[in-house]
Design a protein around this motif. Structure first.
Motif, PDB file in Angstrom:
ATOM      1  N   LYS A 236       1.036  -1.429  -0.170  1.00  0.00           N
ATOM      2  CA  LYS A 236      -0.134  -0.127   0.197  1.00  0.00           C
ATOM      3  C   LYS A 236       1.077   0.958   0.201  1.00  0.00           C
ATOM      4  O   LYS A 236       2.045   1.469   0.607  1.00  0.00           O
ATOM      5  CB  LYS A 236      -0.904   0.107   1.414  1.00  0.00           C
ATOM      6  CG  LYS A 236      -0.281   0.061   2.517  1.00  0.00           C
ATOM      7  CD  LYS A 236      -1.198   0.293   3.868  1.00  0.00           C
ATOM      8  CE  LYS A 236      -0.405   0.266   5.378  1.00  0.00           C
ATOM      9  NZ  LYS A 236       0.116   1.342   5.014  1.00  0.00           N
ATOM     10  N   LYS A 296       0.065   1.050 -17.113  1.00  0.00           N
ATOM     11  CA  LYS A 296      -0.283   0.513 -16.056  1.00  0.00           C
ATOM     12  C   LYS A 296       0.040   1.035 -14.761  1.00  0.00           C
ATOM     13  O   LYS A 296      -0.542   2.141 -14.058  1.00  0.00           O
ATOM     14  CB  LYS A 296      -0.079  -1.533 -15.189  1.00  0.00           C
ATOM     15  CG  LYS A 296      -1.018  -1.847 -15.647  1.00  0.00           C
ATOM     16  CD  LYS A 296      -0.749  -3.622 -15.441  1.00  0.00           C
ATOM     17  CE  LYS A 296      -1.989  -4.678 -15.812  1.00  0.00           C
ATOM     18  NZ  LYS A 296      -1.490  -5.546 -16.036  1.00  0.00           N
ATOM     19  N   VAL A 297       1.572   1.591 -15.241  1.00  0.00           N
ATOM     20  CA  VAL A 297       1.886   2.217 -13.785  1.00  0.00           C
ATOM     21  C   VAL A 297       1.979   3.916 -14.047  1.00  0.00           C
ATOM     22  O   VAL A 297       1.710   4.537 -13.221  1.00  0.00           O
ATOM     23  CB  VAL A 297       3.566   1.734 -14.157  1.00  0.00           C
ATOM     24  CG1 VAL A 297       4.588   0.602 -13.384  1.00  0.00           C
ATOM     25  CG2 VAL A 297       4.522   2.441 -15.413  1.00  0.00           C
ATOM     26  N   LYS A 299      -1.263   4.879 -14.192  1.00  0.00           N
ATOM     27  CA  LYS A 299      -2.465   5.474 -13.534  1.00  0.00           C
ATOM     28  C   LYS A 299      -2.297   4.628 -11.969  1.00  0.00           C
ATOM     29  O   LYS A 299      -3.256   5.078 -11.441  1.00  0.00           O
ATOM     30  CB  LYS A 299      -3.409   4.104 -14.154  1.00  0.00           C
ATOM     31  CG  LYS A 299      -3.492   4.470 -15.846  1.00  0.00           C
ATOM     32  CD  LYS A 299      -5.043   4.667 -16.488  1.00  0.00           C
ATOM     33  CE  LYS A 299      -5.405   4.659 -17.883  1.00  0.00           C
ATOM     34  NZ  LYS A 299      -4.819   3.661 -19.187  1.00  0.00           N
ATOM     35  N   ASP A 300      -1.694   3.874 -12.052  1.00  0.00           N
ATOM     36  CA  ASP A 300      -1.741   3.170 -10.159  1.00  0.00           C
ATOM     37  C   ASP A 300      -0.422   3.419  -9.421  1.00  0.00           C
ATOM     38  O   ASP A 300       0.718   3.480  -9.996  1.00  0.00           O
ATOM     39  CB  ASP A 300      -1.397   1.702 -10.269  1.00  0.00           C
ATOM     40  CG  ASP A 300      -2.003   0.544  -9.621  1.00  0.00           C
ATOM     41  OD1 ASP A 300      -1.378   1.348  -8.203  1.00  0.00           O
ATOM     42  OD2 ASP A 300      -2.355  -0.492  -9.381  1.00  0.00           O
ATOM     43  N   PRO A 301      -0.227   4.059  -8.673  1.00  0.00           N
ATOM     44  CA  PRO A 301       0.771   4.689  -8.222  1.00  0.00           C
ATOM     45  C   PRO A 301       1.489   3.247  -7.867  1.00  0.00           C
ATOM     46  O   PRO A 301       2.535   3.774  -7.416  1.00  0.00           O
ATOM     47  CB  PRO A 301       0.183   5.543  -6.685  1.00  0.00           C
ATOM     48  CG  PRO A 301      -1.261   6.226  -7.034  1.00  0.00           C
ATOM     49  CD  PRO A 301      -1.700   5.072  -8.095  1.00  0.00           C
ATOM     50  N   VAL A 302       0.522   2.616  -6.624  1.00  0.00           N
ATOM     51  CA  VAL A 302       1.082   1.444  -6.456  1.00  0.00           C
ATOM     52  C   VAL A 302       2.127   0.387  -7.457  1.00  0.00           C
ATOM     53  O   VAL A 302       3.286   0.704  -6.880  1.00  0.00           O
ATOM     54  CB  VAL A 302       0.562   0.106  -5.732  1.00  0.00           C
ATOM     55  CG1 VAL A 302       0.722  -0.726  -5.126  1.00  0.00           C
ATOM     56  CG2 VAL A 302      -0.585   1.067  -3.986  1.00  0.00           C
ATOM     57  N   LEU A 303       1.646   0.527  -8.463  1.00  0.00           N
ATOM     58  CA  LEU A 303       2.781  -0.533  -9.156  1.00  0.00           C
ATOM     59  C   LEU A 303       3.615   0.262  -9.638  1.00  0.00           C
ATOM     60  O   LEU A 303       5.291  -0.209 -10.560  1.00  0.00           O
ATOM     61  CB  LEU A 303       1.492  -0.572 -10.634  1.00  0.00           C
ATOM     62  CG  LEU A 303       1.234  -2.046 -10.302  1.00  0.00           C
ATOM     63  CD1 LEU A 303      -0.153  -2.070 -11.550  1.00  0.00           C
ATOM     64  CD2 LEU A 303       1.267  -3.128  -9.661  1.00  0.00           C
ATOM     65  N   TYR A 304       3.867   2.250  -9.831  1.00  0.00           N
ATOM     66  CA  TYR A 304       4.779   2.777 -10.369  1.00  0.00           C
ATOM     67  C   TYR A 304       5.707   2.903  -8.991  1.00  0.00           C
ATOM     68  O   TYR A 304       7.024   2.501  -9.476  1.00  0.00           O
ATOM     69  CB  TYR A 304       4.154   4.298  -9.750  1.00  0.00           C
ATOM     70  CG  TYR A 304       4.985   5.183 -10.425  1.00  0.00           C
ATOM     71  CD1 TYR A 304       5.466   5.239 -12.665  1.00  0.00           C
ATOM     72  CD2 TYR A 304       6.406   5.626  -9.806  1.00  0.00           C
ATOM     73  CE1 TYR A 304       6.686   6.699 -12.589  1.00  0.00           C
ATOM     74  CE2 TYR A 304       7.458   6.432  -9.939  1.00  0.00           C
ATOM     75  CZ  TYR A 304       7.973   6.915 -11.225  1.00  0.00           C
ATOM     76  OH  TYR A 304       8.537   7.569 -11.691  1.00  0.00           O
TER      77      TYR A 304
END
Ligand code: SF4
Length: 520
Positions: A236, A296-297, A299-304
């Protein structure tokens, strides 16, 4: 992966007074064509603190004819044809800084000055210079390969957050439409690229050089692909705490008031996979880690954050694997990082025949960045701090590359004897971190297999040898040189390391602090 390319440090060091910036200078050298042309966003200063000089002089020492196009007018193609068509490739770099940092303040206001330009005037380079220059080179000579390098390209090699647009951008390689990107300190890679192209290999076949990135359609045969979530579980994202709030003054701060802390998490038994369970022993040199796609990265800070962490996990040249990231219908392939230069190689690179002054074409116009470093000496590269907010580990790597004491002392003597305006004060003996000189893991074997992100966080690793005696010795010899009145340390100091060696601190504060000391 191709065998490690060693620099040919036996080559007779014949060199031009300056690398040519015009056809007139080329003719004076008896050249009809350059092998390689370096296009850069900085003014050409023939000094090892400037990227175009260090790469240009190195290629020259390996037998190539290198020309420089510095700060070309990017509004037309003409300036990119100034030296004619290069025989092997264009080497394109934005300069010593990312062009957006160079051109804008943190408030996103345009700067009126530019330290890397004669007269310090702003406006001599475009935004995103690597992209603009590459496009103009392509326009000038469509068939000439383009090799990107420098810090702008290096730090933008995969999908990356761009502060200026406040969004995640795809790899700069795609926007620049370059053929190859060299990341990190690129001496080995650029020499290998030049040598192999000289031998007739096409740039599209140069897919196995460490420290390079390129575009491909799919994973080649014989490679094992690992999903990055197998080596780092995306977690998270913690809420960002306002750094200016004093938590003692904040009634609502649950942690300060002894209230609810972080949510309790039920302990989970760890499942450790034994080697015998690992059905296939993976060959690291034929393994590639797939990090989440750009789509994906972005749009998604967790994946970034996860992709960024995996990039950092694969920075130790002793065990790093290749990375691949999908961006649209293409893939950016990153080979493992470069093998650090040995001390002998560092000495060779820094000992090349630099004129140590700006190119005469600039007349007596002052170049502020040159003025700042003309009496300083770079003693090492790299940083094992591993801070993700900083560019050093991501660019220069985590293994410290040191020059020998003899080479550094020789450079001080050269400054003393040759650099106009020297009054006896060496303004800095430093590097990315002033006091990491000759500091390393106690064991090369442990260092090679280590997967930690930092040698100094959360505390100093017990395997780190924090003995500063080589640096203390260097300071002492430097300040005793005839004609040298003072040797200052202006690079930032890692204080948690320094206090491990009180004798070093005594030497530093007694003899080398010129009114201010930067600490990290
Ligand atoms: S074992 Fe410790 S000192 Fe050695 S490389 Fe790893 S973190 Fe650094």
């Amino acid at each position: 992966m191709a065998q490690l390319t060693s620099l040919n440090i036996q080559t007779p060091n014949t060199s031009a007074p300056f690398l040519p910036m015009s056809q007139h200078e080329m003719r004076k050298l008896g050249w009809t064509q350059c092998d390689i042309i370096i296009v850069t966003g900085d003014a050409y200063v023939d000094h090892p603190s400037f990227g175009m000089a260090i790469i240009g002089r190195l290629l020259e020492s390996q037998g190539f004819k290198v020309g420089i196009i510095a700060q070309p007018d990017w509004k037309s193609v003409d300036a990119f044809k100034a030296l004619g068509k290069p025989r092997l490739f264009f080497g394109v770099a934005a300069g010593n800084m990312d062009s957006m940092i160079n051109r804008y303040t943190a408030d996103k206001k345009m700067r009126s000055d530019d330290a890397y330009t004669p007269g310090g005037k702003g406006g001599s380079r475009p935004d995103r210079a690597s992209i603009v220059y590459s496009q103009r080179c392509r326009e000038a000579y469509k068939e000439v390969p383009i090799v990107l390098g420098g810090i702008e390209a290096s730090l933008r090699r995969i999908a990356h957050y761009d502060y200026w647009q406040d969004k995640v951008r795809r790899s700069i390689l795609l926007d620049a439409r370059a053929d190859l990107l060299l990341f990190g300190n690129a001496e080995r890679a650029v020499v290998e690229v030049a040598r192999r192209m000289e031998m007739g290999e096409a740039i599209s076949d140069l897919t196995d050089i460490r420290g390079t990135a390129y575009i491909r359609k799919d994973t080649p045969e014989g490679w094992m692909e690992i999903d990055s979530t197998r080596i780092d579980r995306p977690g998270k994202v913690d809420r960002i705490i306002n750094p200016y709030v004093n938590t003692r003054d904040l009634e609502s701060c649950a942690l300060e008031n002894g209230g609810a802390g972080p949510e309790e998490v039920e302990a989970q038994p760890l499942h450790l996979e034994s080697l015998s369970e690992n059905k296939i022993r993976l060959d690291r040199s034929r393994t590639v880690i797939r990090i989440p796609a750009f789509e994906k990265v972005s749009k998604d800070p967790v994946l970034y954050a996860h992709a960024s962490r995996v990039l950092h996990l694969e920075t130790n040249p002793g065990n790093a694997r290749a990375l691949v990231q999908q961006q649209g219908d293409q893939e950016i392939w990153l080979n493992p990082p470069p093998i650090p230069l040995t001390t002998e190689e560092m000495d060779y690179v820094f000992g090349l025949k630099y004129a140590r002054v700006p190119h005469p074409a600039y007349g007596d116009q002052e170049i502020p960045a040159y003025k700042m470093i003309r009496f300083s000496v770079n003693i090492m590269r790299g940083c094992f701090g591993g801070c993700t907010f900083c560019s050093i580990t991501e660019h220069e790597g985590r293994i410290i590359q040191n020059r020998s004491q003899e080479s550094i002392i020789n450079e001080i003597k050269e400054i003393r004897d040759k650099v106009p305006g020297f009054t006896g004060v060496i303004s800095d003996l430093g590097g990315p971190t002033a006091n990491m000189y000759r500091i390393a893991c106690k064991s090369p074997e442990i260092e090679q297999s280590c997967r930690k992100l930092s040698c100094v966080y959360p505390g100093i690793c017990p395997n780190l040898n924090t003995d500063h005696s080589a640096l203390t010795q260097l300071y002492r010899e430097a300040r005793q040189l005839e004609g040298v009145k003072k040797v200052l340390i202006a690079s930032g100091l890692r204080y948690d390391l320094a206090v491990e060696d009180p004798e070093y601190v005594r030497e530093l504060v007694t003899h080398h602090v010129g009114g201010y000391l930067k600490i990290a």
